[in-house]
Design a protein around this motif. Structure first.
Motif, PDB file in Angstrom:
ATOM      1  N   MET A   1       0.842  -1.175   0.000  1.00  0.00           N
ATOM      2  CA  MET A   1       0.000   0.000   0.000  1.00  0.00           C
ATOM      3  C   MET A   1       0.892   1.245   0.000  1.00  0.00           C
ATOM      4  O   MET A   1       1.929   1.271   0.656  1.00  0.00           O
ATOM      5  CB  MET A   1      -0.899  -0.015   1.233  1.00  0.00           C
ATOM      6  CG  MET A   1      -1.794   1.189   1.332  1.00  0.00           C
ATOM      7  SD  MET A   1      -3.147   0.967   2.485  1.00  0.00           S
ATOM      8  CE  MET A   1      -4.220  -0.028   1.499  1.00  0.00           C
ATOM      9  N   ARG A   2       0.474   2.264  -0.717  1.00  0.00           N
ATOM     10  CA  ARG A   2       1.212   3.522  -0.821  1.00  0.00           C
ATOM     11  C   ARG A   2       0.607   4.570   0.112  1.00  0.00           C
ATOM     12  O   ARG A   2      -0.581   4.498   0.450  1.00  0.00           O
ATOM     13  CB  ARG A   2       1.182   4.048  -2.249  1.00  0.00           C
ATOM     14  CG  ARG A   2       1.718   3.080  -3.281  1.00  0.00           C
ATOM     15  CD  ARG A   2       3.183   2.910  -3.125  1.00  0.00           C
ATOM     16  NE  ARG A   2       3.686   1.951  -4.112  1.00  0.00           N
ATOM     17  CZ  ARG A   2       4.933   1.636  -4.220  1.00  0.00           C
ATOM     18  NH1 ARG A   2       5.837   2.169  -3.433  1.00  0.00           N
ATOM     19  NH2 ARG A   2       5.322   0.763  -5.109  1.00  0.00           N
ATOM     20  N   LEU A   3       1.414   5.549   0.503  1.00  0.00           N
ATOM     21  CA  LEU A   3       0.949   6.573   1.439  1.00  0.00           C
ATOM     22  C   LEU A   3      -0.295   7.284   0.913  1.00  0.00           C
ATOM     23  O   LEU A   3      -1.227   7.542   1.670  1.00  0.00           O
ATOM     24  CB  LEU A   3       2.070   7.578   1.731  1.00  0.00           C
ATOM     25  CG  LEU A   3       1.746   8.641   2.774  1.00  0.00           C
ATOM     26  CD1 LEU A   3       1.372   8.015   4.118  1.00  0.00           C
ATOM     27  CD2 LEU A   3       2.920   9.594   2.947  1.00  0.00           C
TER      28      LEU A   3
ATOM     29  N   GLU B   1      -2.680   6.195  -0.650  1.00  0.00           N
ATOM     30  CA  GLU B   1      -3.870   5.369  -0.496  1.00  0.00           C
ATOM     31  C   GLU B   1      -4.437   5.423   0.915  1.00  0.00           C
ATOM     32  O   GLU B   1      -5.613   5.138   1.117  1.00  0.00           O
ATOM     33  CB  GLU B   1      -3.555   3.922  -0.884  1.00  0.00           C
ATOM     34  CG  GLU B   1      -3.186   3.778  -2.349  1.00  0.00           C
ATOM     35  CD  GLU B   1      -2.730   2.386  -2.697  1.00  0.00           C
ATOM     36  OE1 GLU B   1      -3.459   1.718  -3.467  1.00  0.00           O
ATOM     37  OE2 GLU B   1      -1.656   1.970  -2.205  1.00  0.00           O
TER      38      GLU B   1
ATOM     39  N   LEU C   1       7.463   5.674   9.297  1.00  0.00           N
ATOM     40  CA  LEU C   1       7.629   6.036   7.894  1.00  0.00           C
ATOM     41  C   LEU C   1       8.029   7.504   7.736  1.00  0.00           C
ATOM     42  O   LEU C   1       8.860   7.846   6.907  1.00  0.00           O
ATOM     43  CB  LEU C   1       6.337   5.762   7.122  1.00  0.00           C
ATOM     44  CG  LEU C   1       6.381   6.033   5.620  1.00  0.00           C
ATOM     45  CD1 LEU C   1       7.288   5.025   4.930  1.00  0.00           C
ATOM     46  CD2 LEU C   1       4.983   5.973   5.036  1.00  0.00           C
TER      47      LEU C   1
ATOM     48  N   LEU D   1       4.242   8.303  -3.150  1.00  0.00           N
ATOM     49  CA  LEU D   1       4.330   6.892  -3.534  1.00  0.00           C
ATOM     50  C   LEU D   1       5.104   6.032  -2.532  1.00  0.00           C
ATOM     51  O   LEU D   1       5.413   4.874  -2.823  1.00  0.00           O
ATOM     52  CB  LEU D   1       4.944   6.759  -4.925  1.00  0.00           C
ATOM     53  CG  LEU D   1       4.114   7.340  -6.057  1.00  0.00           C
ATOM     54  CD1 LEU D   1       4.849   7.224  -7.379  1.00  0.00           C
ATOM     55  CD2 LEU D   1       2.747   6.681  -6.134  1.00  0.00           C
ATOM     56  N   LEU D   2       5.401   6.567  -1.351  1.00  0.00           N
ATOM     57  CA  LEU D   2       6.110   5.763  -0.345  1.00  0.00           C
ATOM     58  C   LEU D   2       5.286   4.528   0.004  1.00  0.00           C
ATOM     59  O   LEU D   2       4.088   4.607   0.241  1.00  0.00           O
ATOM     60  CB  LEU D   2       6.335   6.568   0.933  1.00  0.00           C
ATOM     61  CG  LEU D   2       7.493   7.547   0.944  1.00  0.00           C
ATOM     62  CD1 LEU D   2       7.558   8.227   2.308  1.00  0.00           C
ATOM     63  CD2 LEU D   2       8.809   6.872   0.632  1.00  0.00           C
ATOM     64  N   ALA D   3       5.956   3.392   0.066  1.00  0.00           N
ATOM     65  CA  ALA D   3       5.295   2.159   0.498  1.00  0.00           C
ATOM     66  C   ALA D   3       5.135   2.191   2.014  1.00  0.00           C
ATOM     67  O   ALA D   3       6.068   2.510   2.735  1.00  0.00           O
ATOM     68  CB  ALA D   3       6.116   0.950   0.076  1.00  0.00           C
ATOM     69  N   VAL D   4       3.951   1.881   2.473  1.00  0.00           N
ATOM     70  CA  VAL D   4       3.657   1.872   3.911  1.00  0.00           C
ATOM     71  C   VAL D   4       3.752   0.445   4.411  1.00  0.00           C
ATOM     72  O   VAL D   4       3.020  -0.433   3.944  1.00  0.00           O
ATOM     73  CB  VAL D   4       2.244   2.443   4.192  1.00  0.00           C
ATOM     74  CG1 VAL D   4       1.944   2.416   5.681  1.00  0.00           C
ATOM     75  CG2 VAL D   4       2.115   3.849   3.641  1.00  0.00           C
ATOM     76  N   PRO D   5       4.681   0.202   5.345  1.00  0.00           N
ATOM     77  CA  PRO D   5       4.812  -1.165   5.889  1.00  0.00           C
ATOM     78  C   PRO D   5       3.571  -1.600   6.652  1.00  0.00           C
ATOM     79  O   PRO D   5       2.838  -0.810   7.173  1.00  0.00           O
ATOM     80  CB  PRO D   5       6.009  -1.063   6.839  1.00  0.00           C
ATOM     81  CG  PRO D   5       6.612   0.264   6.646  1.00  0.00           C
ATOM     82  CD  PRO D   5       5.650   1.107   5.880  1.00  0.00           C
TER      83      PRO D   5
END
Length: 101
Positions: free
Chosen positions: A1-3, A5, A40, A97-101
């Motif tokens: 999931m991206r930030l 979203e 993040l 577009l940062l991926a959220v862990p």
């Protein structure tokens, strides 16, 4: 999931001619808690993303508004010859577009 979203708003703006602020706001409490608690947007990660010394970055989590505010020095003073974004409105781009862990 991206930030983008999880967040309902990701924006940047000037906080004076020498400081930039980035706001990330959430409509969903779970999404806010997920990003707030996973680091993040920590000073360490923001320093890596923006090339700013970690000790010059502050992160404020504001639980009542489900918002995270990041403040850091601008790479160039607003309106100076070296400035590419006089209002600071495009600095949030690397976060979207940062991926959220």
């Amino acid at each position: 999931m991206r930030l983008y979203e999880l967040a309902s708003l990701i924006r940047s703006k000037n906080a004076g001619p020498f400081t930039l602020t980035i706001d990330v706001m959430f409509a969903d409490p779970a999404g806010y808690a997920r990003v707030r608690d996973n680091g993040l947007l920590s000073p360490q990660n923001m320093a890596r993303l923006y090339g700013v010394p970690q000790e010059r970055i502050t992160v404020h989590n504001y639980d009542p508004a489900q918002a995270i505010k990041v403040s850091m020095p601008r790479p160039a003073a607003s309106g100076s010859r070296e400035d590419h974004d006089v209002y600071g409105g495009q600095f949030h781009g690397p976060l979207v577009l940062l991926a959220v862990p």
